[in-house]
Structures are given as structure tokens and as C-alpha cells.
Design a protein around this motif. Structure first.
Motif, PDB file in Angstrom:
ATOM      1  N   LYS A 368       0.832  -1.206   0.000  1.00 52.18           N
ATOM      2  CA  LYS A 368       0.000   0.000   0.000  1.00 52.18           C
ATOM      3  C   LYS A 368       0.870   1.261   0.000  1.00 52.18           C
ATOM      4  CE  LYS A 368      -3.907  -2.171   2.411  1.00 52.18           C
ATOM      5  NZ  LYS A 368      -4.638  -2.304   3.699  1.00 52.18           N
ATOM      6  N   ASP A 370       3.034   4.277  -1.220  1.00 48.82           N
ATOM      7  CA  ASP A 370       2.950   5.012  -2.479  1.00 48.82           C
ATOM      8  C   ASP A 370       4.264   5.135  -3.246  1.00 48.82           C
ATOM      9  OD1 ASP A 370       0.439   5.552  -3.279  1.00 48.82           O
ATOM     10  OD2 ASP A 370       0.156   7.208  -1.892  1.00 48.82           O
ATOM     11  N   GLU A 371       5.154   6.009  -2.755  1.00 46.68           N
ATOM     12  CA  GLU A 371       6.333   6.345  -3.556  1.00 46.68           C
ATOM     13  C   GLU A 371       7.622   5.791  -2.975  1.00 46.68           C
ATOM     14  OE1 GLU A 371       6.648   7.725  -6.528  1.00 46.68           O
ATOM     15  OE2 GLU A 371       4.460   7.630  -6.618  1.00 46.68           O
ATOM     16  N   ASN A 389       7.503  -1.123  -3.224  1.00 47.61           N
ATOM     17  CA  ASN A 389       6.305  -0.401  -2.803  1.00 47.61           C
ATOM     18  C   ASN A 389       5.127  -0.926  -3.624  1.00 47.61           C
ATOM     19  OD1 ASN A 389       6.560   0.805  -5.340  1.00 47.61           O
ATOM     20  ND2 ASN A 389       7.629   2.598  -4.512  1.00 47.61           N
ATOM     21  N   LYS A 390       4.055  -0.141  -3.730  1.00 47.06           N
ATOM     22  CA  LYS A 390       2.862  -0.673  -4.384  1.00 47.06           C
ATOM     23  C   LYS A 390       3.062  -0.985  -5.861  1.00 47.06           C
ATOM     24  CE  LYS A 390      -0.381   2.554  -5.580  1.00 47.06           C
ATOM     25  NZ  LYS A 390      -1.370   3.613  -5.300  1.00 47.06           N
TER      26      LYS A 390
END
Lengths: 650, 650
Positions: A368, A370-371, A389-390
Motif C-alpha cells: 500500500k 505510495d512512492e 512499494n505498491k
């Protein structure tokens, strides 16, 4: 006729038809009130308080006679002082006029659960196993439905549960249970599909255990499934250790001995039975009260515990027998909890990256993120590393060895009372102070403590501190020229540092750290470091934004010490967090929230497994990473610490 | 390019594209050819014969080179003489020109099965448990699917089976089985839902047992599930008999003893294990080779075998624990067959009318009967009676007692070698001739036989014959004034008739029928008779069009003898049929054709249960029915027989 109804403290309000109960009104107005007995007027959980008098602020006149009179059922359940104070059962009270009702904290439905086994985590409370209370009409010559048919019909009518099956062993006693409960029972249902327990009358509680079976240590968490509360945790050495310290030696044991598989299986099952019995006894329950266990482990432990043929796990191409999540009856494994209890096994990713890493992932949820690029290290005899990451998530497994769990360390021990869990060395005097589990203070020379050995977090502190104090150099070798009585040679002529003198210790012996201990930690940290770097290379990043350190340690490991010994590549220390046993937290999350099982299945399928040990330059990178903090790499985040180390040069 | 293809003997013909196999062509043209290995060129079952030469009749030129050359696989499987005679494997042979192909009998797919355990019955062969052969790609570092995932994918691709689960005990050995079979295995699948066995390579056969557990006798039928053939049948006394002769005494035993339920359960389970082992051994198999058992019994035996609390079955309102059909693992019951084998329990109707009657119904299918009123009597310790047709079906249960199964009869025995199964008495001389199981001839005085006792069908003959010969009168009392040495008083002064003298018998003792035996049969037949009459009254009919007599007798009971003793109300003897163990046949039908399980569920729900014993005039009607053939009713169908009986008056 409709009346104004207002619920406090939420302030939700609306018109409700005369004669409806306060509980029905709360559903219509979107207020969550606890009603575990299904509005059968038996549990007393839906207690609310009528606020009487003219409430100018709300513009309604709320009076006692705006509700139906206090019923016999309420008189049985509510205390006289409750009744005097206008408390009512929402399920038993009908609306006859405008009312303002206060819902006390304990009556509000908890749809969230906070795990606080280390890092505080918030999950939805929606377990795969749930309780349902029902009333049935008694059997008569005219109504000759079977006992099961009657129960199924009631569960369908009262909760909309259809096509329920029943476990055979529950069916056996069903006729007695139904009549003992006078045609009122509580059914415990798995996945809204199978009845796995039936008890007479209203039973509010049901219980589950999340278990993280490590190669070396086992951690277990007993939860009240009705509230999500973790009641007690417990742990033990994995009893399979007697058949081999690491996973490969256990697989070999299973292959070389006719009954090897059974012995490995029996050992850990016996361990789980001991834990289940011990934990439930401590909180006044019985092991039979447990209706579900979630299990996480690496893939080799997965096979060894489940008694699946492990032979092919130990040789290329390392195919597991099963990777999907699955459910099996506790009795089929020999686990002695509820007769029809369920064991949920989380999914395998690939090779040695098993359900334990999946469990870390559903606890930490990097998918979940993001960056930022997140690095998650789960320290165990097999270390697991996740990076990404995601957008993309990679994982690998490292043969760390059991050193960071206290095994193969001269005075190493499990995180238990008497274990040194924190340690500091004065760089000038080379004197040592330490904190012991079960005690809040730091001890120094001349102070009698209960110290018996050192556990994982202490070991990392210890190595970092002897390095920072110049007692060992960056290659890990002892400096024998220092002016202190704490450094000496042991009976084999090998250098060691005395952390606790015999007269101060709880075992009447000097507690020391040896040259061998330092080497074992170097091998472990180098394996983890190289794993991290190879994942970074594969992902195409040269900087990590955030690091999470997980592991079944007694207390959290010290992030600065971890970075000083070079457990992972450089990262801003503010962005490094130690979270305790994330795999254990994930096991509990899967126990308490069934959607976590879906997340686990999905992430196990989507995370990309990288076999780092087969990379061509693995050995070379491994050798470079043996030094403290590393032979080549820069560590700007702790440069100020390194600069102070006597004689340190990169 | 398309060619003409003709299959004989069906004569189906059509155009088929070049390059397609003969097997594919057979599917396209609606010809059923056996291919149990799923066209994997391993089983050799799809053998067909190319007919060469110009076939004027069919107008095509069928030549050897109109097919692809004989492949290596065919050379391995077919015998050289087969190849010389133009035999080919349909799955391995491609079409290259016009061909005429003959499908031999053994290659034609059997989609029907004929049960011939008594009455010949034809069912569809479509079992709930089926075999599927698959090939999988071997595991590689690139293809790191789990063993189970690989198997599931293959079953999906090759047979369209989705979402298959696997039994835990099968999973345990899966890695070895897959590699022992070199990535080719045969999976045995229950309800196309769960894998319950996996064997290396191609396994053509799988096995099941249908078992009818009577109060007194157990009958078992071992079937080859790939062909539907019944390989062997076997039987034994129900070992629970030692805890009580009838169902009520067993329920009482279970209630009065702490371990009563377990003892009853263990006794019959041990019996079933003995039968499974004995039967499989006799045909060269092992008990583990059995992957499914279907069970039928009355409701009390259902509870006692399954170890369900039977207490409430024995008292009003007689609610069973479960009435729905269900499946349970053999291991959970303690039945030692395949580790993951399934036990299918047929549904209960109501009270004591249990799965055994449902089994009789799916075997006899009265619910498909158009106009005629059918009466079906299943004779056992609990007799079950069904009356009606497709419009309405009633059923009831009668406490017959075990007399008609040979228990509580002085020389009664199970239908086994040495049992007298037929018997005739000369009305003039009062001399007796008899037939013994295991022997084809009738024996008379002075002829040495193997006679050891008398079984159900013999008992009915025997009572009818002593009545017809005037040895007993219509009330069942012996006539002591007859001039024969076969009638005497026993050691207690009670009359008896000597069927076999000691010197002729296989036990060195006179084999007799006693006054007590006659009384036991009278009680049994009266119970059945009254049951029939009460169902007729309820249905509003005064005549029965057709009677079916079922029961686990060694050979069929004599319909004339049955009517002469008044086992059921009058019916044209041409319309009376004895069919053997219909309950056992139903158990096999449910084993071999899964749609029979649906029929069973539906008929159990639709048949109307009548509690006859609670009718106000039951006792009075029962007393009237004690006489031979009855105290009041007329029997026009056998009046000519009754007229000849010395001294008989209605």
C-alpha cells in the motif's frame, strides 16, 4: 406514527416508526450497537441510557414513558441501579415517543482491533470464525425435523446463513447440546460455511491463537476473538532443534531416517500442544476452547510441521508441495484444541520464502506504500527481506543462521527473563552496563543482577558496542592490548570480553562474548546485507527510503546498533523502525480479520521472489560485507558515530 | 481437406478434417470409445480395428495408408498380432483418408451398469468418485509452481476441473507420488471437488463398497468403480448384537453405560473393517484401495454406527440428530480403507425409517410408477413398508424382530453355506425335503447333507409348509395326533417338528422347528401385515396391484409361502416379486451413479412417514393378524391352496 430518535454521542438522528426497538432504530440510523446474542435479550451487551428531560439543544422532549415499560428480561439482566438510572436493553425496548439515547462506550460495536504486540496496528475485526446465538422451536411429533435441520433453519432465518455444513464431531454431541441449552445454542461457524462448535445457551466468547513457528523459536498469541484482544503471548524453542539447527539439516534428517518426517512433525506438534495448554490455563480457559489457529513459518518449517514430504524443498528447483493457503482440521495434525477446530495455513511465496514473510507483508502492508522504497527485514534463522512499494515488490530469503536469535552464541538464550536485552560499553573505561528482561534498570560492575545470558537484541547491541569501544576492529578481531580486566583469553586461548562478572550474574559464572560469537554475528549480518543489496540491484534503486526491522525478539532491536554493525545498507535513522514480531502480528491479523487472508493470497501471488544466493558475485559481495559496518560501502547516516571509534578507518 | 469416416457396428458416419485422431472423430460423430487415460496413449483401451478394402456397401475405400503410421506408443501397447490385424489406438492414429473403423465390444464405453445381486437392475455409470490421468511439465527453476498447483492446473487444462481441493493426507505424499510417476499421475476425485487419492502413472481402476447395515445382519458389496462390476459380496452378523438384539435395547445400552455409545460404534466399525479387509483380500486388493463406501441402515443403526447421540431416537418425538445425506472421512469414523476415502451416508426419512428404506426406494423407484399401487416390504429386524406410486408414497416402520433373519429361532442362522433355504413337506406323509445353501439338490430322509440350520427364506417356507401340511393349525398350534416320528416334544415339553434327523444333518443333531419358532414368525408377519393395512387405510386403497419383497436373504424368499403365512394382504401371485436385498442394491446404485444420491435426497423429503404403531386400533389389528394367513381377511389369490389344507377353516 413516527418519532424523533437521537443517538449520542454520534448525534445520529431520524424518524423511526412506533413500536420498533431501539436496536432496530440504531441499525436504521447507522449507529453500531453491540448485539452478540442477535437481539435475543440474553447477552445484555446492547445497554443504552435514556436521557430524559427537555433537551433544548436537540428540540425534543425525551421521557421515560416514550419507551415501552421495563420488561422481565431486562429486569433479569440489568442491575437495579442501572434500571434506576434509565439504562435499557436496546433490543428489548420499543419506541413510543421522541427519545434521546446515549450509547455508552462498552455498548458500541468494535469493528476495529488494535494489535499492540510491538508496533501498534489497527485492523478490522471480522474473523473467519464467528459465534451465532439462536433459539429454535422444540421438537414435536408434528415437527419432526432433525436436530441439525432445526439448527440450520434457525441460522438461516436469524442470520441469513445458508447451506451450512457441520463437522462430524460436533454433530455427534448436537442432540445433547441442543437439549442442555433448552433449544437455545451458540454455534461457532467457520467462513459462514461450516459449524465447528455448538455450545448450550448464549456463549459470548470464542478464542484463537496466532502462531509464528520459526526455525529456532516459536511465538504464540492467544486472542479473544469476540473483541480482538490479545490475552497472552508465550514462546518456546522450536523442539525440532534437537533434529537439526537449521532447515537443511532438518530436511536431511527427515530424508535419512525412516521415521524422520514423523519425528519432526510430532516434536513441533507437541510443542504447539504445550503452548496451547499453557496459555489457555494461564487465563482460566481450556485448550478445547480454542476454535482456530493461524500458522506462519518458512516453507521448510511449513513442510516439517505439516508432515509434507520435504525432500524436494532441499534440492533444486525447490518446488513446495503446496503454495496456496489452506485449512486443515486440527485433529488431522494432532493438535489438541477444539475437536473440530480449524488450522489456517498462510500461503507460501516461493522456495524458502514462506508464509512467515507473507505474514510480515500483511502486517506491514508495503503493497500500500505510495512512492518511498521500503526495505523490510525479518530477522530469523532464515532472514527474509522485502523491497519495494505498491508498484513492485521483491523478496528473498537469506541463510542468516540462528546467531541473532541467541543460538550458536556461547551465552545466547531465548528472549526470556534473565536475558540481557540491551547493553552499553563506555568507550573510555570499556566498562559495561546492561538491562535484563524482567527488570527495568541498567546494571553495572558490582551490582548483582539476574543475568543468565543474552538474547537477540542484546547480541546486536553487544557487537555494536564492542566495535564502537574499539574492543574489536572492523574485521571483528579483538584488540588484546587494551587496559581492562574484561578482556581475556578463554580456555581454548581465544579472546573474549566479560559482560557480567560471575559474582554479579544470575548463574555464578562470567557471561562473556567470544571471538566465535562475533564471527557468527558477522556471517548473519553479511548474509542479510548482501540480500538487501541484491534486491536493490534487481529493483534498480541505490537508496532506501525507509527500513523496517522485524523479528521475534523479546524487545525491539536497537536501530542504531543494527546499522553500526551493518545489518542493512545506509538509511536515515529517523526512517528506520524496529517493529517486533511482524510475522506474529500478521498471524493474528489473519486470525481476526478474514480479509487479511485474501490480502495474503494476493500478495503471495504478486510479490516477485529473487534467488539471491545463486547470483554470480554472491560470494565476493558476502566477503566484503563481513567487515563493520561494511568493507566498501559508505554509511553517511552514522558517519558521526564511526568517526569517534578509536582507530577506525574505512 | 476432409475425409469420410465410418464407425462400426454403430454405422455412424461423417466428414472429418485431415489430421484429427480417430478418437476425436468418434467424439464428433457421437461414438463412445473408452479412453480412461484421457487420450494420453497409455491405457490401450481405445483399441479399434481398421477394415481395409473396398466396401461397396459403404461406398468408400478404406486403406491402411489412410491412417498415420503405427506410432512408437502403439508399438509399446499393442501386441504384434494386433498390429498385424490392423488394430490401432484411436487416440494415437490420425486420419489421412477415407476409413471404415470397427470398434470392438471391449472398447465401447460402458455408460450403463447392470446390477445383478438379485433382481437385475440397470443404472447409469457415473460415480461420485472418478479417476483422472494427467501429465504435468516437470518443475524447473523457471516454473516454480507447487506440486499441488501443477496438478490442479493439469486437471483444469485436461479435464476442465476447477477449484479442486486436496485431502491433507493425500497432500502429504504428493511430492513423492508425482516424482514416482515421472510427472504423470492418476488423481481420484470426489464430486469433481476434492482430490482423495493420487497414484503414480496411469491407474485404471478404483473401488467402492456399498454396505447395508441391518440390525441383525450386515451385507457388503465390493465394486470395480471403473466398470460398475460387483466383484464380490460378503456379510456377517452385526457385531452390535452382543449389546442388544433390537434397536431399542441397543439405544438403552448406549444410555445406561458411560462408554456404551463408543462400544456400539467400535463394534460395528470393527465389523466393517473386517469385511473390507476380507473382501479386498479375496480379489487380490487391499482395503486401502477402496476410496468410497456408501452406507444404508435404519435410523437407530445410523446413529449407533456414526456414534451420534442416540438417546432422543428412543423417545418421543424421535428426532434424529441429522436427516440430510452427508459425507464424512472414513478415518474420522475409524474405518480403515483409503486414508482420504469418503463415506457417503444416505438420508433419513423420519423416525426409524432410515437410509435403508431410502435405498430400497432408489433401487425400486416406486416414485416412477404410473398408476398401479405398489407395496414394497423390506424384511429385516425392523421391517420397512412403502405404499403408493408417483402421485403419493407412504412409508412406515414395523418392529418385526429378527426371526425372519434367523435370530431367535432355535436353529436359525445367517444365509451362509449349510443353511436350509428352501423346504417342502409332503401333506400326506409329513416327510420333509430341503435345499441347503452351497448345494443344488433337495435332500430327504436318509440322505446325508451339510444342513446346519435354517435361514430367512427357509424359515418362511418352513412355517408355510407345516401349516399347509396340517402340522400346525391356523393359530400356530401343533397337532400332536399326527402319525409321524417327526413330531415330538422337546426337553421342555414343547412340541417341535424334526426337519433333518441327526444322522442326516451336518451338525450331528436333529434340526427342528419349535412352537417358539412358530410364535416368533407369527409376531413378525403380523407386524408387517398390520403395517401394510394401515398404510392402505391411510392411502385410501383396499387393493394392492403389485408387491415387492426385499430383504438381505441368501436367496429369494418364496412368494407363495410368504402369502400363505400372511406376510402381506392378498395380491395376485403373478404380481408378487422377491428381489433380494434391494437396500444393498440401492447402496451400490448410490456408489455407481451420483444422480441416485439426488434421487435419494428428494424421495427422503417427499415420502410421507406414517407412525402406525400409535394408531388406536393397532393392538386389535395385530392380534387378528397373528393367525395364518389372517384371522379375518380373505386371500382369494391362494384360496385354492388353503382349500387343500387338512382341517383348515377361516
Amino acid at each position: 406514527m413516527e418519532y424523533n430518535v437521537i443517538f449520542q454521542p454520534s448525534g445520529r438522528r431520524g424518524k423511526v416508526a412506533e413500536g420498533k426497538t431501539l436496536l432496530t432504530a440504531s441499525h436504521e440510523l447507522g449507529v453500531d450497537i453491540e448485539a452478540p446474542c442477535g437481539a435475543h435479550k440474553v447477552c445484555g451487551k446492547c445497554k443504552v441510557k435514556l436521557e430524559t428531560g427537555y433537551f433544548e439543544k436537540f428540540g425534543i422532549d425525551s421521557q421515560a414513558d416514550h419507551l415501552s415499560p421495563v420488561s422481565e428480561e431486562e429486569k433479569k439482566i440489568l442491575k437495579p441501579e442501572d434500571i434506576a438510572n434509565n439504562y435499557r436493553l436496546a433490543c428489548a425496548t420499543e419506541i413510543k415517543g421522541d427519545v434521546l439515547v446515549f450509547v455508552p462506550e462498552e455498548s458500541r460495536k468494535a469493528d476495529q482491533v488494535v494489535l499492540d504486540t510491538g508496533k501498534e496496528r489497527v485492523f478490522t475485526l471480522d474473523p473467519a470464525v464467528k459465534n451465532y446465538f439462536v433459539e429454535m422451536p422444540a421438537a414435536t411429533l408434528e415437527d419432526h425435523r432433525s436436530d441439525l435441520g432445526r439448527l440450520q433453519d434457525a441460522l438461516k432465518e436469524q442470520y441469513g446463513l445458508e447451506n451450512l455444513s457441520i463437522d462430524y464431531f460436533v454433530l455427534r454431541e448436537l442432540p445433547n447440546v441442543i437439549r442442555d441449552g433448552d433449544w437455545k445454542v451458540t454455534a461457532t461457524v467457520l467462513y459462514d460455511r461450516e459449524i465447528i462448535d455448538v455450545r448450550p445457551g448464549f456463549a459470548e466468547k470464542w478464542y484463537g491463537i496466532g502462531i509464528d513457528v520459526g526455525t529456532t523459536t516459536v511465538a504464540a498469541y492467544l486472542c479473544d476473538m469476540s473483541t480482538g484482544e490479545m490475552l497472552i503471548k508465550d514462546g518456546m524453542m522450536n523442539p525440532q532443534v534437537r533434529y537439526g539447527e537449521d532447515v537443511l539439516s532438518r530436511i536431511t534428517y527427515a530424508m535419512m531416517n525412516d521415521d524422520g518426517r514423523d519425528k519432526l512433525h510430532d516434536a513441533i506438534i507437541e510443542g504447539i500442544n504445550t503452548l496451547a495448554e499453557r496459555m489457555t490455563e494461564k487465563v482460566g480457559l481450556k485448550a478445547e476452547d480454542v476454535t482456530e489457529i493461524t500458522l506462519v513459518f518458512n516453507t521448510a518449517m511449513h513442510h516439517c510441521l505439516l508432515n509434507l514430504e520435504p525432500k524436494y524443498m532441499g534440492r533444486s528447483p525447490f518446488a513446495p508441495a503446496i503454495s496456496a493457503p489452506f485449512d486443515v482440521k486440527a485433529r488431522d495434525l494432532g493438535i489438541k484444541i477444539g475437536k473440530a477446530a480449524n488450522i489456517h495455513v498462510l500461503p507460501v511465496e516461493a522456495g524458502f520464502v514462506g508464509p512467515d514473510n507473507v505474514s510480515v507483508l500483511i502486517a506491514e502492508e508495503p503493497y500500500k506504500q505510495d512512492e518511498e522504497i521500503r526495505l523490510i527485514i525479518d530477522i530469523g534463522t532464515n532472514g527474509e527481506i522485502d523491497l519495494g512499494n505498491k508498484n513492485k515488490l521483491l523478496s528473498t530469503s537469506c541463510a542468516t543462521g540462528p546467531a541473532l536469535e541467541g543460538a550458536q552464541i556461547k551465552f545466547g538464550m531465548r528472549a526470556a527473563p534473565g536475558a540481557i536485552e540491551k547493553l552499553r560499553i563506555d568507550p573510555e573505561t570499556k566498562e559495561c552496563t546492561y538491562k535484563v528482561i524482567g527488570d527495568d534498570k541498567f546494571y553495572g560492575r558490582g551490582e548483582k543482577s539476574n543475568a543468565k545470558g543474552i538474547c537477540g537484541s542484546g547480541i546486536i547491541d553487544m557487537v555494536a558496542e564492542v566495535f564502537k569501544a574499539g574492543i574489536i576492529n572492523k574485521t571483528g578481531r579483538f584488540n588484546m592490548k587494551l587496559d581492562t580486566d574484561r578482556i581475556r583469553k578463554d580456555e581454548n586461548g581465544k579472546p573474549e570480553y566479560i559482560m557480567v562478572f560471575a559474582e554479579d550474574s544470575g548463574i555464578g559464572k562470567d557471561i562473556t562474548v567470544t571471538q566465535g560469537d562475533i564471527r557468527a554475528v558477522q556471517l548473519a549480518k553479511s548474509a542479510l546485507y548482501v540480500g538487501c543489496k541484491m534486491l536493490m540491484r534487481r529493483l534498480g534503486v541505490n537508496k532506501i527510503d525507509r527500513v523496517t526491522l522485524a523479528g521475534a525478539f523479546g524487545s525491539f532491536i536497537d536501530k542504531e546498533s543494527s546499522l553500526v554493525i551493518g545489518l542493512f545498507p545506509d538509511c536515515d535513522l529517523d526512517k528506520v523502525a524496529a517493529v517486533g514480531n511482524a510475522a506474529g502480528d500478521g498471524a493474528q491479523a489473519a486470525l481476526l480479520d478474514k480479509s487479511k487472508r485474501i490480502e495474503a493470497r494476493d500478495v503471495a501471488a504478486s510479490v516477485e521472489f529473487v534467488e539471491t544466493a545463486v547470483e554470480a558475485d554472491f560470494q565476493e559481495r558476502f566477503a566484503e560485507a563481513m567487515a563493520f559496518p561494511h568493507g566498501l560501502d559508505e554509511f553517511p547516516s552514522i558517519q558521526h558515530i564511526l568517526d569517534k571509534i578509536p582507530g577506525y578507518k574505512k
